[in-house]
Motif scaffolding. Structure first.
Motif, short mmCIF file in Angstrom:
data_model
loop_
_atom_site.label_atom_id
_atom_site.label_comp_id
_atom_site.label_asym_id
_atom_site.label_seq_id
_atom_site.Cartn_x
_atom_site.Cartn_y
_atom_site.Cartn_z
N TRP A 50 -25.06 61.55 58.69
CA TRP A 50 -24.06 62.73 58.40
C TRP A 50 -24.93 63.77 58.38
O TRP A 50 -25.44 64.88 58.93
CB TRP A 50 -23.38 62.80 57.47
N LEU A 51 -26.35 63.87 57.43
CA LEU A 51 -27.39 64.98 57.87
C LEU A 51 -28.06 64.84 59.01
O LEU A 51 -28.99 66.01 59.66
CB LEU A 51 -28.00 64.92 56.65
N GLU A 52 -29.09 64.08 59.52
CA GLU A 52 -29.48 63.37 60.26
C GLU A 52 -29.09 63.60 61.89
O GLU A 52 -29.73 63.63 62.97
CB GLU A 52 -30.36 61.65 60.42
N ALA A 53 -27.70 63.01 62.50
CA ALA A 53 -27.29 63.29 63.26
C ALA A 53 -26.06 63.81 63.97
O ALA A 53 -25.50 63.96 62.96
CB ALA A 53 -26.66 60.92 63.91
N ASN A 54 -25.29 64.12 65.17
CA ASN A 54 -24.25 64.98 65.94
C ASN A 54 -23.51 64.25 65.77
O ASN A 54 -22.76 63.25 66.86
CB ASN A 54 -24.38 65.60 66.95
N ILE A 55 -22.47 63.70 64.38
CA ILE A 55 -22.03 62.18 64.28
C ILE A 55 -21.12 62.48 65.39
O ILE A 55 -20.45 61.41 65.89
CB ILE A 55 -21.00 62.54 62.90
N PRO A 56 -19.89 64.46 65.63
CA PRO A 56 -18.91 63.74 66.02
C PRO A 56 -19.35 64.44 67.62
O PRO A 56 -18.71 63.21 68.77
CB PRO A 56 -18.66 65.22 66.03
N LEU A 57 -20.27 64.54 68.31
CA LEU A 57 -20.79 63.64 69.36
C LEU A 57 -20.93 62.57 70.07
O LEU A 57 -20.84 62.01 70.82
CB LEU A 57 -22.25 64.18 69.88
#
Length: 420
Positions: free
Chosen positions: A103-110
């Motif tokens: 959740w900190l490293e990646a754009n999870i919604p995208l």
């Protein structure tokens, strides 16, 4: 000159290099666990001249399959007399290190919207974006002969010999071109018997998708998880537009095979002729028994998200004036505060600090609803639980829609669990 040399080598060595393995079994891959343990116990390693090399080319472009193949080889193969360089490519995906927070490293919604896979690898290091425009390389050796510097220098030599591309290796052991642009990051895993070093090389990856997939967002996360170091990146094709992933794979393969196992010396065609050459590898259970189980583990939510180091989240949201009681005057900005602790990807504790103005306006989804959230995944699963809990607080059972104030709380909560 470099291209003509490569072409000449390709033509003269094709019979030696392109040995295609029809079926891989434990013995044909050099796996002998008892032999490996004995050598380890006696600390006996063969001289360089007795070590042969192979270039394994994975026929899969699925990130979970390729990570499973890497893990299978690490667990099962004996690299005492046989060193291996595996080359592999993936469809678009984001790969985080073993000790990182997705959740900190990646754009999870995208990633969810674009159906881009997120995977957690077994090695440490930072987060990377993969697509068909980059080449992944894994070097396998016995632990005692793990040599990251050797591997990186070999890649550097291949870039110059094959394409005339000059590069440097910085203090972080990234490969840099044009003084500041990163084209390769690196990570490793060292076990009791075996070690591997892997890296990715950007050839013509989609940098816009890379940037969006790894975009930093407002998250309010506090954690001790390993954080990625952001760097300016470039594609090798920006230096030479003729370079492709396939041509780079060939150049790296030949550089690996023409070099002795422990020294960066050019052995030329004579050295190549002593090696086992290129082999196409089909990562299936037929070839690698137990591979499917490893893949399923690596693909699971419990591994990709549940293995995240514990973290806490704190977010504050100003309450819109239209949601407050109009007859009241408030001395300070009315703010909704959401705090959570997350353990193994599950909500362990949560508090909703609801401002007086929201309560006075008639909000009735009081903080007691948070008991429904504990144990839920830090995803939209928790949002659904919150919405359901707020609905149950209505006095009449026929209410099936959240009012404006409840929708505001739900929207804020959604931003927390999806880190939008």
């Amino acid at each position: 000159m470099a291209h003509s040399m490569m072409k000449k080598m390709n033509m003269s060595s094709v019979c030696v290099m392109m040995g295609v393995t029809r079926r891989v079994c434990v013995r044909s891959l050099g796996t002998d666990t008892s032999k490996t343990v004995t050598k380890k116990k006696e600390n006996i390693l063969p001289p360089e001249g007795e070590i042969t090399k192979s270039v394994f080319m994975s026929q899969s472009t699925d990130i979970y399959t390729n990570l499973a193949l890497e893990d299978w080889m690490y667990r099962n193969m004996d690299f005492t007399n046989h060193h291996v360089m595996m080359v592999w490519r993936n469809e678009p995906c984001v790969v985080i290190g073993r000790h990182q927070n997705p959740w900190l490293e990646a754009n999870i919604p995208l990633l969810s919207e674009r159906e881009i896979a997120l995977a957690r690898r077994n090695s440490g290091g930072g987060t990377v974006y993969h697509d068909r425009g980059n080449l992944n390389v894994t070097f396998f050796t016995p632990r005692e002969r793990y040599d990251r510097k050797y591997n990186l220098e070999l890649i550097k030599r291949a870039l110059f010999r094959g394409f005339g591309i000059k590069s440097v290796i910085n203090e972080r052991q990234d490969i840099i071109i044009r003084d500041k642009y990163k084209v390769s990051g690196t990570a490793a895993k060292l076990g009791r018997l075996t070690g591997y070093h892997h890296c990715t090389l950007l050839v013509n990856a989609n940098k816009a998708d890379l940037s969006r997939a790894l975009a930093k967002r407002e998250h309010g996360i506090q954690t001790n998880a390993t954080a990625s170091t952001r760097s300016a990146v470039a594609n090798l094709a920006e230096v030479d537009n003729k370079i492709t992933v396939d041509s780079l794979q060939t150049a790296l393969g030949y550089e690996y095979l023409r070099t002795p196992a422990m020294r960066l010396e050019d052995g030329g065609q004579n050295q190549i002729s002593k090696q086992r050459g290129f082999q196409f590898i089909n990562p299936t259970d037929d070839w690698f028994p137990g591979l499917a189980e490893l893949k399923n583990d690596l693909k699971s939510w419990d591994w990709c998200f549940g293995r995240t180091p514990d973290f806490s989240v704190s977010r504050t949201f100003p309450v819109p004036a239209e949601l407050l009681a109009p007859s009241k005057v408030y001395s300070a900005t009315q703010e909704l505060v959401i705090n959570m602790t997350v353990v193994k990807g599950l909500i362990n504790d949560v508090t909703l600090s609801i401002p007086p103005g929201l309560v006075e306006s008639g909000f009735h989804g009081e903080a007691s609803v948070i008991t429904h959230l504990k144990g839920k995944r830090f995803t939209s699963e928790a949002l659904s639980a919150l919405q359901e809990a707020m609905l149950t607080r209505h006095l009449t059972s026929d209410v099936n829609k959240l009012d404006d104030r409840e929708q505001f709380v739900a929207k804020c909560f959604d931003q927390v669990v999806n880190t939008v």
